[in-house]
Design a protein around this motif. Structure first.
Motif, PDB file in Angstrom:
ATOM      1  N   HIS A  97     -18.345   8.164 -25.558  1.00  0.00           N
ATOM      2  CA  HIS A  97     -17.847   9.476 -25.976  1.00  0.00           C
ATOM      3  C   HIS A  97     -18.861  10.165 -26.887  1.00  0.00           C
ATOM      4  CE1 HIS A  97     -13.931   8.976 -24.070  1.00  0.00           C
ATOM      5  NE2 HIS A  97     -14.044   7.708 -24.428  1.00  0.00           N
ATOM      6  N   ASN A  98     -20.127  10.003 -26.492  1.00  0.00           N
ATOM      7  CA  ASN A  98     -21.240  10.645 -27.183  1.00  0.00           C
ATOM      8  C   ASN A  98     -21.986  11.463 -26.127  1.00  0.00           C
ATOM      9  OD1 ASN A  98     -24.099  10.965 -27.994  1.00  0.00           O
ATOM     10  ND2 ASN A  98     -23.512   9.776 -29.779  1.00  0.00           N
ATOM     11  N   SER A  99     -21.972  12.778 -26.280  1.00  0.00           N
ATOM     12  CA  SER A  99     -22.556  13.656 -25.261  1.00  0.00           C
ATOM     13  C   SER A  99     -24.041  13.410 -25.078  1.00  0.00           C
ATOM     14  CB  SER A  99     -22.321  15.125 -25.640  1.00  0.00           C
ATOM     15  OG  SER A  99     -20.934  15.416 -25.680  1.00  0.00           O
TER      16      SER A  99
ATOM     17  N   LEU B 263     -33.021  -2.193 -21.032  1.00  0.00           N
ATOM     18  CA  LEU B 263     -32.683  -3.293 -21.943  1.00  0.00           C
ATOM     19  C   LEU B 263     -32.524  -2.783 -23.377  1.00  0.00           C
ATOM     20  CD1 LEU B 263     -34.949  -6.127 -20.527  1.00  0.00           C
ATOM     21  CD2 LEU B 263     -32.504  -6.357 -21.008  1.00  0.00           C
ATOM     22  N   VAL B 264     -33.419  -1.890 -23.768  1.00  0.00           N
ATOM     23  CA  VAL B 264     -33.341  -1.342 -25.127  1.00  0.00           C
ATOM     24  C   VAL B 264     -32.128  -0.432 -25.274  1.00  0.00           C
ATOM     25  CG1 VAL B 264     -34.487   0.131 -26.822  1.00  0.00           C
ATOM     26  CG2 VAL B 264     -35.831  -1.509 -25.485  1.00  0.00           C
ATOM     27  N   PHE B 265     -31.968   0.493 -24.324  1.00  0.00           N
ATOM     28  CA  PHE B 265     -30.956   1.533 -24.466  1.00  0.00           C
ATOM     29  C   PHE B 265     -29.545   1.035 -24.171  1.00  0.00           C
ATOM     30  CE2 PHE B 265     -28.503   5.206 -22.979  1.00  0.00           C
ATOM     31  CZ  PHE B 265     -28.710   6.083 -24.038  1.00  0.00           C
ATOM     32  N   GLU B 266     -29.362   0.382 -23.023  1.00  0.00           N
ATOM     33  CA  GLU B 266     -28.007  -0.007 -22.624  1.00  0.00           C
ATOM     34  C   GLU B 266     -27.432  -1.096 -23.519  1.00  0.00           C
ATOM     35  OE1 GLU B 266     -26.829  -0.050 -18.488  1.00  0.00           O
ATOM     36  OE2 GLU B 266     -28.823   0.661 -17.909  1.00  0.00           O
ATOM     37  N   LEU B 267     -28.272  -1.989 -24.024  1.00  0.00           N
ATOM     38  CA  LEU B 267     -27.773  -2.977 -24.976  1.00  0.00           C
ATOM     39  C   LEU B 267     -27.448  -2.313 -26.308  1.00  0.00           C
ATOM     40  CD1 LEU B 267     -30.082  -6.063 -24.308  1.00  0.00           C
ATOM     41  CD2 LEU B 267     -27.696  -5.763 -23.648  1.00  0.00           C
TER      42      LEU B 267
ATOM     43  N   GLN C   1     -27.096  20.975 -17.792  1.00  0.00           N
ATOM     44  CA  GLN C   1     -28.355  21.673 -17.558  1.00  0.00           C
ATOM     45  C   GLN C   1     -29.524  20.952 -18.221  1.00  0.00           C
ATOM     46  OE1 GLN C   1     -26.783  25.320 -19.187  1.00  0.00           O
ATOM     47  NE2 GLN C   1     -27.035  26.375 -17.241  1.00  0.00           N
ATOM     48  N   VAL C   2     -29.298  20.505 -19.464  1.00  0.00           N
ATOM     49  CA  VAL C   2     -30.355  19.775 -20.159  1.00  0.00           C
ATOM     50  C   VAL C   2     -30.683  18.488 -19.414  1.00  0.00           C
ATOM     51  CG1 VAL C   2     -30.979  18.584 -22.294  1.00  0.00           C
ATOM     52  CG2 VAL C   2     -29.749  20.755 -22.397  1.00  0.00           C
ATOM     53  N   GLY C   3     -29.626  17.796 -18.969  1.00  0.00           N
ATOM     54  CA  GLY C   3     -29.826  16.547 -18.247  1.00  0.00           C
ATOM     55  C   GLY C   3     -30.595  16.754 -16.953  1.00  0.00           C
ATOM     56  N   GLU C   4     -30.306  17.852 -16.232  1.00  0.00           N
ATOM     57  CA  GLU C   4     -31.017  18.133 -14.992  1.00  0.00           C
ATOM     58  C   GLU C   4     -32.498  18.375 -15.257  1.00  0.00           C
ATOM     59  OE1 GLU C   4     -28.905  21.399 -13.355  1.00  0.00           O
ATOM     60  OE2 GLU C   4     -27.316  20.162 -12.475  1.00  0.00           O
ATOM     61  N   GLY C   5     -32.792  19.053 -16.389  1.00  0.00           N
ATOM     62  CA  GLY C   5     -34.187  19.287 -16.743  1.00  0.00           C
ATOM     63  C   GLY C   5     -34.920  17.994 -17.047  1.00  0.00           C
ATOM     64  N   LEU C   6     -34.269  17.113 -17.792  1.00  0.00           N
ATOM     65  CA  LEU C   6     -34.873  15.815 -18.095  1.00  0.00           C
ATOM     66  C   LEU C   6     -35.053  14.985 -16.826  1.00  0.00           C
ATOM     67  CD1 LEU C   6     -32.934  14.794 -21.337  1.00  0.00           C
ATOM     68  CD2 LEU C   6     -35.367  15.359 -21.172  1.00  0.00           C
ATOM     69  N   ALA C   7     -34.067  15.049 -15.953  1.00  0.00           N
ATOM     70  CA  ALA C   7     -34.151  14.278 -14.710  1.00  0.00           C
ATOM     71  C   ALA C   7     -35.346  14.727 -13.874  1.00  0.00           C
ATOM     72  CB  ALA C   7     -32.860  14.442 -13.906  1.00  0.00           C
TER      73      ALA C   7
ATOM     74  N   MET D  61     -25.729  12.350 -21.570  1.00  0.00           N
ATOM     75  CA  MET D  61     -26.748  13.213 -20.997  1.00  0.00           C
ATOM     76  C   MET D  61     -28.013  12.429 -20.669  1.00  0.00           C
ATOM     77  SD  MET D  61     -28.698  16.430 -22.773  1.00  0.00           S
ATOM     78  CE  MET D  61     -29.574  15.308 -23.864  1.00  0.00           C
ATOM     79  N   LEU D  62     -28.433  11.559 -21.597  1.00  0.00           N
ATOM     80  CA  LEU D  62     -29.646  10.780 -21.379  1.00  0.00           C
ATOM     81  C   LEU D  62     -29.491   9.833 -20.195  1.00  0.00           C
ATOM     82  CD1 LEU D  62     -30.595   9.996 -25.085  1.00  0.00           C
ATOM     83  CD2 LEU D  62     -31.898  11.402 -23.486  1.00  0.00           C
ATOM     84  N   VAL D  63     -28.334   9.183 -20.101  1.00  0.00           N
ATOM     85  CA  VAL D  63     -28.122   8.248 -18.997  1.00  0.00           C
ATOM     86  C   VAL D  63     -28.054   8.995 -17.667  1.00  0.00           C
ATOM     87  CG1 VAL D  63     -26.520   6.574 -18.010  1.00  0.00           C
ATOM     88  CG2 VAL D  63     -27.020   6.523 -20.445  1.00  0.00           C
ATOM     89  N   GLU D  64     -27.385  10.141 -17.631  1.00  0.00           N
ATOM     90  CA  GLU D  64     -27.300  10.918 -16.393  1.00  0.00           C
ATOM     91  C   GLU D  64     -28.677  11.401 -15.954  1.00  0.00           C
ATOM     92  OE1 GLU D  64     -24.475  13.971 -17.238  1.00  0.00           O
ATOM     93  OE2 GLU D  64     -22.736  12.719 -16.735  1.00  0.00           O
TER      94      GLU D  64
END
Length: 265
Positions: free
Chosen positions: A189-191, A134-138, A110-116, A195-198
């Motif tokens: 394995h970090n929720s 580049l910042v986040f995925e690396l 639900q939180v992820g949908e709101g951010l999206a 969530m941020l990536v989704e």
């Protein structure tokens, strides 16, 4: 988006007796409100009570009638406020004799949908999205290498094989690339990371499609790099995994700049 089914009250499993009623929230917590957007004021008041932990998950809010009295508003206004809270995942409405509005906590979906939704309405450019990737995925590569399970690696390799086959048949899409990166993030394995990536799925697709418009064959090399990255993760090789992901993302960034998405280029 379809509404979530409302939960039904449950009876205790022993003796056929109903479960004890949850603790009701103290009525003196709620203040009379007066505003042109009364329902939103009620929502904000309840959110504040949750933040201050004066209301906690499992608490049952007073009845609609009692809330009308405490807030000094109509039942229509109270119902609108409860609908907003339910849509936010902060309240669960249960039906039946032992039903009512119960305080809950929103899940990561639900939180992820709101951010999206917020991200999709923001004037993000493909260059900004790629720079953020580049910042986040690396940054999460060390976590992925450390925490990825055998199951994670098997699933990622299966995705790579499927995507390479799709490429050979001309069926590869940017959605497949986005799905791979989301599954990679899940290997932390970090929720919060997941969530941020989704929530970033929409902007991610936008940036990939921009890069693809510059180089329609970009998926071929990308699919190979995906597999090289998973192999480095399986070998627990942080430098190799980081270098592979960096090269992968920087190629996308270069194509986005070529499209003119980078005003500083």
């Amino acid at each position: 988006m379809p509404s979530r089914p409302r939960s039904q009250p449950q009876a205790a499993k022993t003796g056929g007796k109903p479960a004890p009623m949850p603790n009701a929230a103290p009525e003196e917590l709620f203040k009379t409100v007066s505003s042109s957007r009364v329902s939103q004021v009620i929502v904000e008041q309840i959110r504040l009570l949750l933040k201050e932990e004066r209301l906690k998950p499992g608490d049952r809010l007073p009845s609609e009638r009692d809330l009308c009295v405490h807030f000094g508003v109509s039942r229509v206004t109270v119902r609108e406020a409860l609908r907003i809270l339910e849509a936010s995942g902060l309240v669960e409405i249960r039906v039946g004799a032992r039903g009512g509005a119960f305080v809950t906590t929103p899940d990561s979906r639900q939180v992820g949908e709101g951010l999206a939704t917020l991200l999709s309405l923001s004037p993000l450019t493909a260059a900004e999205v790629t720079e953020a990737r580049l910042v986040f995925e690396l940054g999460i590569v060390p976590l992925i290498v450390e925490r990825a399970t055998d199951e994670d690696i098997e699933e990622l390799l299966a995705m790579c094989d499927e995507h390479i086959e799709a490429m050979e048949h001309g069926d590869y899409t940017m959605e497949m690339s986005a799905d791979f990166h989301i599954r990679v993030a899940a290997a932390t394995h970090n929720s919060a990371v997941r969530m941020l990536v989704e929530s970033f799925h929409g902007p991610l697709l936008m940036s990939l499609r921009t890069a693809h418009s510059v180089e329609p064959r970009m998926g071929k090399r990308g699919s190979v790099e995906h597999r090289e990255f998973v192999a480095a993760v399986a070998a627990r090789d942080v430098p190799k995994a980081t270098a592979t992901m960096r090269a992968h993302l920087e190629r996308t960034a270069a194509r986005v700049r070529a499209e003119g998405g980078d005003p500083g280029a």
